[in-house]
Design a protein around this motif. Structure first.
Motif, mmCIF file in Angstrom:
data_model
loop_
_atom_site.group_PDB
_atom_site.id
_atom_site.type_symbol
_atom_site.label_atom_id
_atom_site.label_comp_id
_atom_site.label_asym_id
_atom_site.label_seq_id
_atom_site.Cartn_x
_atom_site.Cartn_y
_atom_site.Cartn_z
ATOM 1 N N ILE A 155 0.887 -1.224 0.056
ATOM 2 C CA ILE A 155 -0.013 -0.158 -0.288
ATOM 3 C C ILE A 155 0.875 1.356 0.000
ATOM 4 N N ALA A 156 0.823 1.927 -1.006
ATOM 5 C CA ALA A 156 1.660 3.284 -0.936
ATOM 6 C C ALA A 156 0.805 4.325 -0.309
ATOM 7 N N VAL A 157 1.060 4.995 0.674
ATOM 8 C CA VAL A 157 0.647 6.119 1.282
ATOM 9 C C VAL A 157 0.734 7.453 0.279
ATOM 10 N N GLU A 158 -0.029 7.351 -0.660
ATOM 11 C CA GLU A 158 -0.121 8.694 -1.596
ATOM 12 C C GLU A 158 -1.294 8.402 -2.397
ATOM 13 N N GLY A 159 -1.828 9.467 -3.012
ATOM 14 C CA GLY A 159 -2.974 9.385 -4.008
ATOM 15 C C GLY A 159 -4.332 9.310 -3.060
ATOM 16 N N ASP A 160 -4.945 8.357 -3.456
ATOM 17 C CA ASP A 160 -6.396 7.802 -2.819
ATOM 18 C C ASP A 160 -6.092 7.745 -1.203
ATOM 19 N N VAL A 161 -5.118 6.651 -1.163
ATOM 20 C CA VAL A 161 -5.034 6.458 0.136
ATOM 21 C C VAL A 161 -4.537 7.718 1.170
ATOM 22 N N ARG A 162 -3.777 8.419 0.539
ATOM 23 C CA ARG A 162 -3.572 9.656 1.283
ATOM 24 C C ARG A 162 -4.777 10.577 1.638
ATOM 25 N N GLU A 163 -5.384 10.494 0.629
ATOM 26 C CA GLU A 163 -6.703 11.406 0.940
ATOM 27 C C GLU A 163 -7.685 10.691 2.023
ATOM 28 N N VAL A 164 -7.759 9.426 1.997
ATOM 29 C CA VAL A 164 -8.247 8.640 2.932
ATOM 30 C C VAL A 164 -7.971 9.147 4.328
ATOM 31 N N ILE A 165 -6.625 8.905 4.475
ATOM 32 C CA ILE A 165 -6.003 9.469 5.702
ATOM 33 C C ILE A 165 -6.052 10.691 6.095
ATOM 34 N N ASP A 166 -5.942 11.855 4.991
ATOM 35 C CA ASP A 166 -6.242 13.208 5.446
ATOM 36 C C ASP A 166 -7.610 13.421 5.882
ATOM 37 N N GLU A 167 -8.580 12.662 5.246
ATOM 38 C CA GLU A 167 -9.914 12.718 5.861
ATOM 39 C C GLU A 167 -10.337 12.436 7.239
#
Length: 435
Positions: A153-165
């Motif tokens: 799992i790369a902590v970027e893109g869609d995953v980063r957005e999920v974490i930001d939310e």
């Protein structure tokens, strides 16, 4: 494709400010620990049950120290007088109950964890923890994920957005979110499958320590059992606790031991049928998934409230833990590979995502740490985890789910599935205990 809603609880840090200052702990011998823990569990169950009956839960993380005689309970807001009264009664028994001030309750953080987990990639392994006013996300390194057969799992893109939310939602309740990469990956603790039609050689699958392999009509926990997967091969696990579902005798075990499916044939090591998997859909596929299922035995089978600790030695099961076992308490387990041991300590609750040919299976488990060479090994899956036994017996706490390490068949960090939610998830399902 989205993951099912999942969560985890991680224990609070020791640097928090306590509302109550504990007295100097008395000297406690190892022989005293089982009885002390039983008294602690009763207090924790009473407070947790009171909180569960309120319109808004305010309880937070919990940890205990049976040697020091202390219990630390996180609480968001003022501690109610009824809960303080329970704590005062506990002090009369020599148990010091302190409350840790928290901005957010566990329930508030759970809702955020649900949303985050449901939006993460379905093919990668990760974990979410809930601490004191904090959420922690564990993402294995790319090399660790590939070694475990899962997608990084790369902590970027869609995953980063999920974490930001999640960070924004946590900030609204006074909590924070952290992300860390880890070299450990969880794996279920089922043994290597036997191919369909192959001769059964139990010793070749895993060393037998419990020595109970061929029971059919009289069933207990701590026995070797084998379940046929959809591929036709048989997977070797250990039976957990006996129980009842209505009038049907059952054995509680791990969901992954049945290929996460109902109606799988289950036999003993001699190849004789002892039942079929059941209730996996209810316990493993619901809103709060657990690595739990049952083996439905024949109606004329006799189940006993005990677990094997050897060929003929047993420990009686006198009760069931009704809340998640707080961290810091000493546990024992019985597995077909590691045998009977009492060198385990409960850690924080956790979410594991086990890889399968059909994608990841995510569920609630709890970390267990061993002071010896290993907590669990492949083949121990489904086996019973109990409190340190008193003269009367032991309390059912969980069943072996998996291991957490860097590869291999054993690890000093294990994962267990707590049995506290059995009766609330499936009405009419209960463990067989002594009166």
């Amino acid at each position: 494709m989205r993951r099912p809603l999942i969560l985890a609880v991680i224990t609070l840090g020791l640097g928090a400010t306590f509302i109550a200052i504990p007295p100097a702990p008395p000297a406690v011998s190892a022989d005293d620990i089982p009885a002390i823990q039983e008294a602690h569990f009763a207090v924790i169950d009473e407070i947790a049950s009171w909180d569960a009956r309120t319109p808004v839960s305010r309880i937070g993380t919990i940890e205990g120290d049976p040697v020091a005689g202390t219990i630390r309970i996180g609480w968001a807001g003022d501690v109610p007088s009824e809960v303080r009264a329970i704590a005062r009664d506990a002090r009369a028994q020599g148990i010091d109950v302190g409350f840790v001030a928290q901005e957010s309750s566990e329930a508030e953080l759970l809702e955020i964890a649900y949303d985050m987990a449901a939006s993460m990639p379905v093919d990668g392994a990760f974990a979410i923890g809930i601490g004191q006013d904090s959420l922690s996300v564990e993402v294995p390194t790319a090399s660790a994920a590939r070694a475990a057969g899962t997608e990084p799992i790369a902590v970027e893109g869609d995953v980063r957005e999920v974490i930001d939310e999640a960070e924004d939602a946590a900030a609204e309740v006074g909590a924070s979110v952290s992300v860390a990469q880890t070299d450990t990956v969880p794996a279920n603790a089922a043994a290597v499958p036997l191919e369909a039609g192959a001769a059964i050689d139990p010793a070749a699958v895993a060393p037998i320590r419990t020595a109970r392999t061929n029971d059919v009509a009289v069933l207990s926990g701590g026995m070797r059992v084998q379940t046929q997967f959809r591929s036709g091969s048989f997977v070797s696990c250990t039976s957990g606790f006996t129980g009842f579902y209505g009038h049907r005798p059952v054995i509680v075990t791990a969901a992954h031991c049945s290929d996460y499916a109902d109606d799988r044939a289950v036999r003993n090591a001699a190849g004789t049928s002892i039942g079929r998997s059941d209730l996996v859909a209810e316990l493993n596929d619901g809103e709060l998934p657990f690595d739990l299922g049952v083996i439905a035995a024949s109606y004329d089978a006799r189940t006993l409230p005990r677990i094997y600790t050897g060929n003929t030695t047993t420990v009686d099961i006198t009760g069931t833990q009704t809340t998640w076992p707080p961290s810091g308490y000493q546990l024992c387990s019985s597995g077909q590979v590691t045998g009977w041991k009492c060198d385990l300590t409960a850690g924080g609750a956790y979410v594991t995502c086990y890889g399968t040919p059909r994608g990841s299976e995510c569920m609630h488990v709890q970390i267990v740490r061993s002071s010896g060479s290993s907590a669990f090994c492949l083949g121990d899956s489904g086996g019973p985890v109990v409190s340190r036994p008193t003269d009367a017996g032991a309390r059912a706490v969980g069943v072996v789910s998996g291991i957490r390490g860097t590869g291999g068949t054993c690890a000093v960090e294990g994962l267990m599935a707590p049995v506290s939610q059995l009766g609330t998830v499936v009405y009419g399902l209960q463990l067989h205990t002594l009166p």
